[in-house]
Motif scaffolding. Structure first.
Motif: not given
Length: 621
Positions: A340-352
């Motif tokens: 979930x941390x990896x997925x969160x990083x990818x998701x946040x990167x897309x959001x940012x």
């Protein structure tokens, strides 16, 4: 101080951190806390339920072990009943009143019967017969027949007098093998008691009875009698407890041989059993604070002898499989957290990413690139930000163009102002030349008018300033009155009553002349002399104001006249300039006097210094 420094340090680190790092860190911390709480609660709940189920299952197994372990009672009672109903044995005991040799033979036959029964009966330590029939016979070999006096003084013998058979507690003999016995009356043909048969059981016999019972060797099992005393111990001791008791050699030897247990060395002793175990009931309880850790104590229902089994199992050993399952669940949770941390990083990167694009365009805007634009994002919030940035950039471009136009117009206005300054200079010089020429021709009235006109123009222009001193404004009004007095057919009587404290205050320029001009042009007094009076004083109140009143003796205001509807330029111009520079609280009011004429009231703020004047002009007041 320490808290303040930590707070400032944390704020500084947060300000230096990136938004993506903060979002991922907060997400991981929140998930870690959530997973920890959920796993801990689930483990505690599952452990409690599982522990209760395991305890109930172990208790049921212990009850079954108790039932199966004490099945030998039926065999013992059957053996005793077989001897009591043996007709041969009964006949031998009834014929004991024959001769000495016959009694010796009978006694040998009785011993043979007892020996045979001892051989065919399994799990019995000894079979003894107590009778007075063979008291007169002297034997040279030890046998199993004893006189009644041997047991007559035992505590259980009185109980046997009231019953045909009974289980009785026995004292240990010299070999230490006696533990419990079963006594049975033997009756003759007339119903009288001729003997008592006693079947003895040792600890070894009872231990062998429980040797094949499942789960007995799991943990430590105590055999407890009717009074709650620990009779013996069976099974293995927990390794932790074994290390604590390693130096107790006597207790270890007793445990290995199945002998009596020292209550002080056990987790559960006789006092604990008597206090916690309910008569006739089974149950379990967790005992903590012991050297070996928490122990699960189970006690079974009493068997036919009213004896029971008490089993102690370390909780650590009992829950070992559950702990392994807990570690496996924790590992799965940690693995899920990492994913979930990896997925969160990818998701946040897309959001940012849109924010980073916005920051990049803002830096370009800072460098002067006003044509830069941001592409609209797929989310509503970023779309609003992008639209706002693009609109701001467009507005900045428009404003820059307006600033350029205003700068160009300002330069042109400054140039025109310089040119306009030349024209009054030329006008002043021309008026001065006319003044001196009039004096050459001795036209003093013309000279005075030219001088008054020159003062009027200089004060009116006043270097482009918007506010002038009260004394300059009064001088401007007097110049106008003097000029009008020279040209009009009627006389003008002009008076001033001025508070000396306000002569140096600032007021908007040319605010008296328009009202004096209205009185001169429209007053037309009937008595032939126009009287104009100017009063100035300071008004005391929450605001320091200057009140100016201008009165005349003319015809008054036209019927239905209103300041808002007047077509005159001068009066409306003065009112608008006062409200523009000083605010809506100030302005001009006109009304008819009761004695005839018009009364003009002008309310102005008290402005004494240049600093106060600048604040009013900048709109900060």
């Amino acid at each position: 101080m320490g808290k303040g420094r930590w707070s400032s340090f944390i704020n500084q680190k947060l300000q230096q951190s990136k938004l993506s790092t903060l979002m991922v860190t907060c997400f991981i911390a929140f998930n870690l806390l959530l997973v920890s709480v959920v796993v801990w609660l689930a483990y505690q709940s599952f452990s409690a339920v599982t522990f209760a189920e395991i305890s109930k299952a172990r208790l049921a197994l212990l009850n079954e072990s108790t039932r199966r372990g004490f099945d030998f009672i039926t065999g013992v009672t059957g053996t005793a009943y077989g001897l009591a109903s043996n007709r041969e044995l009964s006949n031998l005991l009834e014929k004991a009143d024959t001769g000495r040799l016959a009694q010796i033979h009978q006694r040998r036959e009785v011993s043979r019967i007892l020996d045979h029964t001892m051989v065919v009966s399994e799990g019995i330590t000894s079979i003894e017969l107590y009778t007075d029939v063979f008291n007169e016979v002297t034997v040279t070999m030890a046998d199993r027949i004893f006189p009644l006096d041997t047991i007559a003084h035992d505590s259980w013998f009185a109980t046997l007098e009231k019953a045909d058979a009974a289980w009785v507690p026995l004292r240990e003999n010299e070999s230490g093998q006696s533990l419990v016995g079963y006594a049975q009356r033997i009756f003759d043909s007339r119903g009288g008691t001729v003997a008592y048969v006693l079947i003895r059981l040792s600890r070894a016999d009872i231990v062998r009875r429980f040797a094949d019972v499942p789960m007995v060797l799991d943990g430590k099992v105590l055999l407890v009698d009717t009074a709650g005393n620990v009779v013996m111990q069976m099974g293995r001791v927990d390794p932790v407890e074994e290390n604590v008791q390693r130096d107790k050699n006597e207790a270890s030897k007793i445990q290995e041989t199945g002998e009596a247990v020292n209550p002080s060395s056990s987790i559960v002793d006789s006092a604990w059993i008597q206090e916690h175990v309910q008569p006739g009931a089974d149950g379990y309880e967790v005992v903590s604070g012991q050297p070996g850790g928490a122990q699960l104590v189970l006690y079974s229902r009493p068997a036919m002898l009213q004896w029971r089994l008490v089993q102690t199992i370390p909780v650590y050993t009992l829950l070992s499989p559950l702990r392994q399952a807990g570690w496996q669940i924790l590992g799965i949770a940690v693995l899920g957290l990492l994913c979930s941390a990896v997925l969160a990083y990818l998701f946040v990167r897309q959001i940012i990413r849109p924010l980073r694009q916005l920051i990049k365009r803002m830096r370009q805007l800072e460098k002067g690139d006003f044509d830069t634009r941001v592409q609209l994002s797929f989310t509503e919030e970023y779309a609003h930000l992008a639209y706002g940035f693009n609109h701001m950039a467009s507005q900045l471009t428009t404003l820059m163009e307006q600033v350029k136009d205003e700068s160009r117009a300002k330069r042109e206005a400054q140039t025109g102002l310089l040119e306009a300054q030349i024209k009054p200079h030329f006008l002043y010089n021309t008026l001065d030349m006319i003044h001196w020429r009039a004096l050459d021709y001795e036209a003093k009235d013309i000279s005075r008018m030219i001088v008054q006109l020159s003062k009027l123009l200089r004060i009116g222009l006043s270097g482009g300033r918007l506010f002038i001193r009260v004394r300059d404004e009064l001088e401007h009004a007097r110049c106008y009155v003097n000029i009008q007095s020279e040209r009009l057919p009627f006389s003008i009587q002009y008076q001033e009553q001025i508070d000396p404290r306000i002569r140096g205050c600032y007021i908007p320029k040319i605010i008296l002349q328009p009202f004096i001009e209205n009185a001169v042009m429209h007053g037309h007094p009937e008595e032939g002399t126009l009287r104009i009076q100017v009063l100035m004083h300071e008004e005391i109140g929450p605001h320091e104001n200057i009140v100016i009143r201008i009165t005349d003796n003319g015809r008054g205001l036209p019927e239905g006249w209103k300041l808002e509807e007047t077509c005159g330029i001068g009066v409306r111009n003065v009112h608008q300039r006062i409200q523009l520079y000083c605010g809506k609280r100030y302005g001009v009011q006109l009304s008819d006097r009761e004695s005839g004429g018009v009364e003009v009231t002008i309310t102005l703020p008290r402005i004494e210094t240049d600093e106060q004047l600048n604040l009013w002009l900048d709109g900060e007041k």
